[in-house]
Scaffold this active site. Structure first.
Site, mmCIF file in Angstrom:
data_model
loop_
_atom_site.group_PDB
_atom_site.id
_atom_site.type_symbol
_atom_site.label_atom_id
_atom_site.label_comp_id
_atom_site.label_asym_id
_atom_site.label_seq_id
_atom_site.Cartn_x
_atom_site.Cartn_y
_atom_site.Cartn_z
ATOM 1 N N CYS A 54 -3.504 2.550 -8.936
ATOM 2 C CA CYS A 54 -3.907 2.920 -10.287
ATOM 3 C C CYS A 54 -3.157 4.074 -10.727
ATOM 4 O O CYS A 54 -3.120 5.053 -9.967
ATOM 5 C CB CYS A 54 -5.315 2.977 -10.619
ATOM 6 S SG CYS A 54 -6.236 1.573 -10.251
ATOM 7 N N ARG A 63 2.535 2.616 -9.435
ATOM 8 C CA ARG A 63 1.261 2.611 -8.922
ATOM 9 C C ARG A 63 0.510 1.457 -8.966
ATOM 10 O O ARG A 63 -0.719 1.168 -8.320
ATOM 11 C CB ARG A 63 0.549 3.745 -9.632
ATOM 12 C CG ARG A 63 1.155 5.153 -9.250
ATOM 13 C CD ARG A 63 0.343 6.286 -9.878
ATOM 14 N NE ARG A 63 -0.718 6.560 -8.938
ATOM 15 C CZ ARG A 63 -0.934 7.416 -8.150
ATOM 16 N NH1 ARG A 63 0.382 8.075 -7.739
ATOM 17 N NH2 ARG A 63 -1.951 7.764 -7.453
ATOM 18 N N TRP A 100 -4.266 -1.285 -10.318
ATOM 19 C CA TRP A 100 -4.149 -2.270 -9.057
ATOM 20 C C TRP A 100 -5.584 -2.682 -8.969
ATOM 21 O O TRP A 100 -6.358 -1.816 -8.362
ATOM 22 C CB TRP A 100 -3.583 -1.228 -7.930
ATOM 23 C CG TRP A 100 -3.061 -2.440 -6.940
ATOM 24 C CD1 TRP A 100 -2.203 -2.960 -6.628
ATOM 25 C CD2 TRP A 100 -4.011 -2.401 -5.768
ATOM 26 N NE1 TRP A 100 -1.975 -3.577 -5.305
ATOM 27 C CE2 TRP A 100 -3.326 -3.317 -4.833
ATOM 28 C CE3 TRP A 100 -5.179 -1.691 -5.253
ATOM 29 C CZ2 TRP A 100 -3.865 -3.744 -3.506
ATOM 30 C CZ3 TRP A 100 -5.696 -2.065 -3.712
ATOM 31 C CH2 TRP A 100 -4.952 -3.211 -3.171
ATOM 32 N N ASN A 127 -9.137 6.130 -10.975
ATOM 33 C CA ASN A 127 -8.502 5.612 -9.964
ATOM 34 C C ASN A 127 -9.304 5.883 -8.547
ATOM 35 O O ASN A 127 -9.533 7.114 -8.392
ATOM 36 C CB ASN A 127 -7.158 6.393 -9.782
ATOM 37 C CG ASN A 127 -6.363 5.872 -8.686
ATOM 38 O OD1 ASN A 127 -6.521 5.281 -7.952
ATOM 39 N ND2 ASN A 127 -5.247 7.165 -8.120
ATOM 40 N N GLY A 128 -9.645 5.016 -7.759
ATOM 41 C CA GLY A 128 -10.389 5.355 -6.553
ATOM 42 C C GLY A 128 -11.053 4.151 -6.263
ATOM 43 O O GLY A 128 -10.992 2.995 -7.109
ATOM 44 N N GLU A 183 11.433 -4.170 9.889
ATOM 45 C CA GLU A 183 11.691 -3.743 8.572
ATOM 46 C C GLU A 183 12.399 -4.498 7.718
ATOM 47 O O GLU A 183 12.119 -4.505 6.553
ATOM 48 C CB GLU A 183 12.419 -2.056 8.718
ATOM 49 C CG GLU A 183 12.736 -1.437 7.296
ATOM 50 C CD GLU A 183 11.486 -1.306 6.578
ATOM 51 O OE1 GLU A 183 10.317 -1.242 6.982
ATOM 52 O OE2 GLU A 183 11.831 -0.968 5.361
ATOM 53 N N LYS A 206 10.847 -5.874 4.239
ATOM 54 C CA LYS A 206 11.497 -5.783 2.990
ATOM 55 C C LYS A 206 11.498 -7.263 2.359
ATOM 56 O O LYS A 206 11.405 -7.408 1.183
ATOM 57 C CB LYS A 206 12.764 -5.240 2.910
ATOM 58 C CG LYS A 206 13.093 -3.716 3.344
ATOM 59 C CD LYS A 206 12.633 -2.974 2.092
ATOM 60 C CE LYS A 206 11.245 -2.529 1.949
ATOM 61 N NZ LYS A 206 10.762 -1.394 2.989
ATOM 62 N N GLU A 244 8.239 -8.705 1.211
ATOM 63 C CA GLU A 244 7.469 -8.090 0.052
ATOM 64 C C GLU A 244 8.027 -8.122 -1.447
ATOM 65 O O GLU A 244 7.347 -8.067 -2.423
ATOM 66 C CB GLU A 244 7.010 -6.524 0.153
ATOM 67 C CG GLU A 244 8.182 -5.492 0.172
ATOM 68 C CD GLU A 244 7.928 -4.089 0.462
ATOM 69 O OE1 GLU A 244 8.608 -3.212 0.957
ATOM 70 O OE2 GLU A 244 6.762 -3.439 -0.115
ATOM 71 N N HIS A 271 9.058 -17.146 24.115
ATOM 72 C CA HIS A 271 7.749 -17.251 24.600
ATOM 73 C C HIS A 271 6.894 -17.687 23.435
ATOM 74 O O HIS A 271 5.680 -17.613 23.649
ATOM 75 C CB HIS A 271 7.257 -15.927 24.907
ATOM 76 C CG HIS A 271 7.880 -15.293 26.141
ATOM 77 N ND1 HIS A 271 7.813 -15.852 27.455
ATOM 78 C CD2 HIS A 271 8.977 -14.248 26.388
ATOM 79 C CE1 HIS A 271 8.868 -15.373 28.164
ATOM 80 N NE2 HIS A 271 9.474 -14.314 27.414
ATOM 81 N N LYS A 307 2.609 1.277 -5.104
ATOM 82 C CA LYS A 307 3.508 2.121 -4.349
ATOM 83 C C LYS A 307 2.647 3.151 -3.586
ATOM 84 O O LYS A 307 3.026 3.308 -2.377
ATOM 85 C CB LYS A 307 4.487 3.042 -5.501
ATOM 86 C CG LYS A 307 5.252 4.061 -4.790
ATOM 87 C CD LYS A 307 6.480 3.237 -4.282
ATOM 88 C CE LYS A 307 7.397 4.247 -3.544
ATOM 89 N NZ LYS A 307 8.108 3.489 -2.404
#
Ligand code: M6R
Length: 616
Positions: A2, A27, A75, A101-102, A488, A492, A495, A511, A611
């Site tokens: 947010c 955000r 968000w 925000n929180g 990584e 990438k 996402e 395995h 982010k």
């Protein structure tokens, strides 16, 4: 998570508020909203599910005339991303509005209490209770003082918050409060400003105030900003921060998306970080703020991080253990916080790695470590972030603002920062002499040009992308340090392209995961010239035998690999095999971007993500 902005001054608030939301949209982008104190003495707001662009369109036809206001980009945590759950939220009278925000952890109790007392809550969010608590205080003990009302409301909250509030009966005022979630305020040309981080403020000032937990700020339309402590006493010298980058650093600057821009910025970012780091006495890393003796005494290093930064920690572990011969433990912050078997000694060093410096899990882990008597060292990108402020020492990776949700330039810069830390430890512990340190430093200095070469070969990634376009899943394989490159690369891809991807150490595939393979299944193998090259080639043969389509990241001239696989992403030779991940990953960043674009995805703002993850 947010983004919030606030403004009061001489100009139309909606202009700054929308611009601020655009720069904070990374955000969170589930919904957006704006509220302005109108010249007619009433609040006027627009809010809707979706992106800031949709909000801006609606604002064009709304009557948002006024020079004081607040805005939010969300968000979603509590309540679906609907119009109704969008911020700002109003009180019952419709004369007070807040953005938050929180997470308000005791919101259920507060909701019941408010409903019992006749309040009508319009949303499913935790945040809305704040507006109603301010309303109660405004009418009661605060006696029409917005700062007192906000303070009174905050005393009843549990959890984390950055809040901005306006009241139609306090025109020309925005009141902000912080506890746990970041918030900066500034007095500048044209008025007083508030924002979740410095990005929206960089165009109006180079000097901001960072609110501390428990502080409240009153912003007035003449530009005055007053900060108060928890008891309401003015703070004479609040914490300040100079913004050392140009506002244009957070703009596209001719690129089609921030991911492309940030991938391209990697060589310069690493050059900035490495510049002047080797002197006659060795590696210059004063940011550690530790004596030679304390460094030499370190007997264990805890590396704690999340997501891509966690992958940095895996590379850092190898570098520190190999070069400095110190035992390293890596942990996801979200896991570490609930582990019972944490073993620290008086000489344990905790290193947190966090691009944003605001990741809630990582901050909680750092606080836990400090509580156990550990020194905490932060590797971060964001100047003045909470991680930096709460740590004993901070190494800024200086990659510049990273706007794309998918981390790229911070990843490679953080790995280089970890290498500097490993060298400094090796030196302090007598594990390397000056000549060796110098050789490793020279190897690091070669990286920017090697990355430039890979970026110049992006056509190879573009050509490989169609192999993934219609796939439902992909497998990434690597060995040793490059199993981390595989992790990584898979992160990438998933996402930003929403294509399921799994990463595995190549030798482990037999395995279990090899059962996934069927003709046409895309596999990405990282197989540079290194000590495990031939073993990885054997694993490639195993996947090809099952009909998989293999794309390999291989070192120039490796005909053995080229003759086996469908497509090669070539990397130039890297002087130290432990540094290959810093070069090889650039192909995987480029590949993920091309695949995402081919699948029609928004590479900068992938769905469901934000982010800066400021909730646990
Ligand atoms: O700001 P941080 O480095 O603490 O963020 C940690 C993760 O949220 C972050 O790396 C995330 O995994 C990225 N979206 C990956 O590209």
């Amino acid at each position: 998570m947010c983004g919030i902005v606030g403004y009061t001054g001489r100009d139309q608030a909606v202009t700054y508020l929308l611009e601020g939301l655009r720069t904070l949209e990374y955000r969170g982008y589930d919904s957006a909203g704006v509220e302005v104190v109108g010249a007619d003495g009433a609040l006027h707001g627009v809010k809707c599910a979706g992106r800031v662009a949709a909000l801006a369109e609606r604002c064009e036809t709304a009557n948002l005339v006024g020079t004081t206001g607040i805005a939010h980009t969300r968000w979603a945590t509590h309540g679906a991303p609907t119009d109704r759950n969008s911020h700002p939220h109003r009180d019952c009278s419709g004369r007070i509005a807040i953005v938050h925000n929180g997470i308000i952890e005791n919101f259920r109790e507060l909701r019941s209490y408010l409903q019992r007392n006749g309040h009508e809550l319009a949303s499913e969010t935790d945040s809305e209770v704040i507006a109603h608590l301010i309303e109660e205080a405004w009418r009661g003990p605060a006696k029409g003082d917005l700062v007192a009302a906000v303070r009174n409301a905050c005393r009843r909250l549990e959890g984390s918050w950055a809040i901005a509030a306006v009241c139609a009966d306090a025109p020309g005022e925005v009141v902000c409060a912080r506890n746990g979630s970041p918030l900066v305020v500034a007095s500048a040309e044209g008025g007083a400003y508030a924002a979740s981080d410095v990005t929206p403020l960089a165009s109006v000032t180079s000097h901001v105030i960072q609110l501390e937990n428990g502080q409240i700020a009153r912003l007035e339309s003449n530009g005055r900003v007053t900060v108060y402590d928890e008891d309401g006493a003015p703070v004479a010298h609040p914490a300040t921060l100079d913004i050392d980058w140009d506002a244009s650093a957070a703009t596209l600057g001719g690129y089609s998306d921030f991911m492309a821009k940030e991938i391209a910025e990697q060589p310069e970012a690493i050059e900035r970080l490495l510049g002047g780091r080797l002197g006659e006495k060795g590696i210059y890393l004063d940011e550690l703020s530790m004596s030679q003796a304390d460094l030499a005494a370190i007997d264990r290093v805890y590396l704690i991080a999340c997501g891509t930064s966690y992958h940095v920690s895996l590379i850092a572990r190898t570098l520190i253990q190999t070069w400095a011969k110190v035992q390293v433990v890596c942990d996801y912050a979200s896991e570490f916080n609930y582990e019972q078997d944490v073993m620290v000694t008086p000489n344990t060093l905790c290193v947190i790695i966090t691009q944003s410096g605001e990741t809630a899990d990582t901050l909680t882990a750092a606080r836990r470590m400090r509580g156990m008597g550990c020194r905490v060292f932060a590797i971060t990108n964001v100047l003045g972030s909470t991680a930096a402020r709460e740590s004993d020492g901070t190494l800024y990776v200086q990659a510049g603002p990273e706007v794309c949700v998918a981390s790229t330039k911070a990843y490679t810069a953080q790995m280089v920062a970890a290498a500097l830390l490993a060298l400094r430890l090796a030196e302090a512990r007598g594990e390397m002499d000056h000549a060796e340190v110098e050789r490793h430093y020279r190897d690091l200095c070669a990286l920017p040009n090697l990355i430039r070469e890979v970026i110049g070969r992006s056509w190879q990634d573009k050509q490989a992308a169609p192999l993934f376009r219609r796939a439902h899943s992909a497998l990434f394989l690597g060995r040793g340090v490059n199993s981390t490159t595989a992790y990584e690369g898979a992160l990438k891809l998933k996402e930003i392209s929403y294509l399921h991807a799994e990463a595995y150490p190549a030798g482990e595939m037999k395995h279990g995961p090899i059962a996934l393979l069927e003709p046409g299944f895309p596999v990405v193998a990282i197989v540079p010239e290194d000590r495990v090259h031939d073993k990885t080639v054997s694993n490639i043969q195993e996947v090809i035998a099952r009909g998989a389509v293999c794309v390999a990241v291989a070192t120039d001239g490796d005909e053995a690999v080229a003759s086996l696989v469908e497509h090669v992403l070539w990397i130039p030779p890297v002087p130290d095999e432990l540094l290959v991940p810093i070069v090889a990953v650039v192909h995987l960043q480029l590949l993920a971007r091309y695949v995402a674009r081919a699948r029609g995805c928004d590479v900068d703002k992938p769905r469901n993500l934000a982010k800066s993850v400021t909730v646990e």
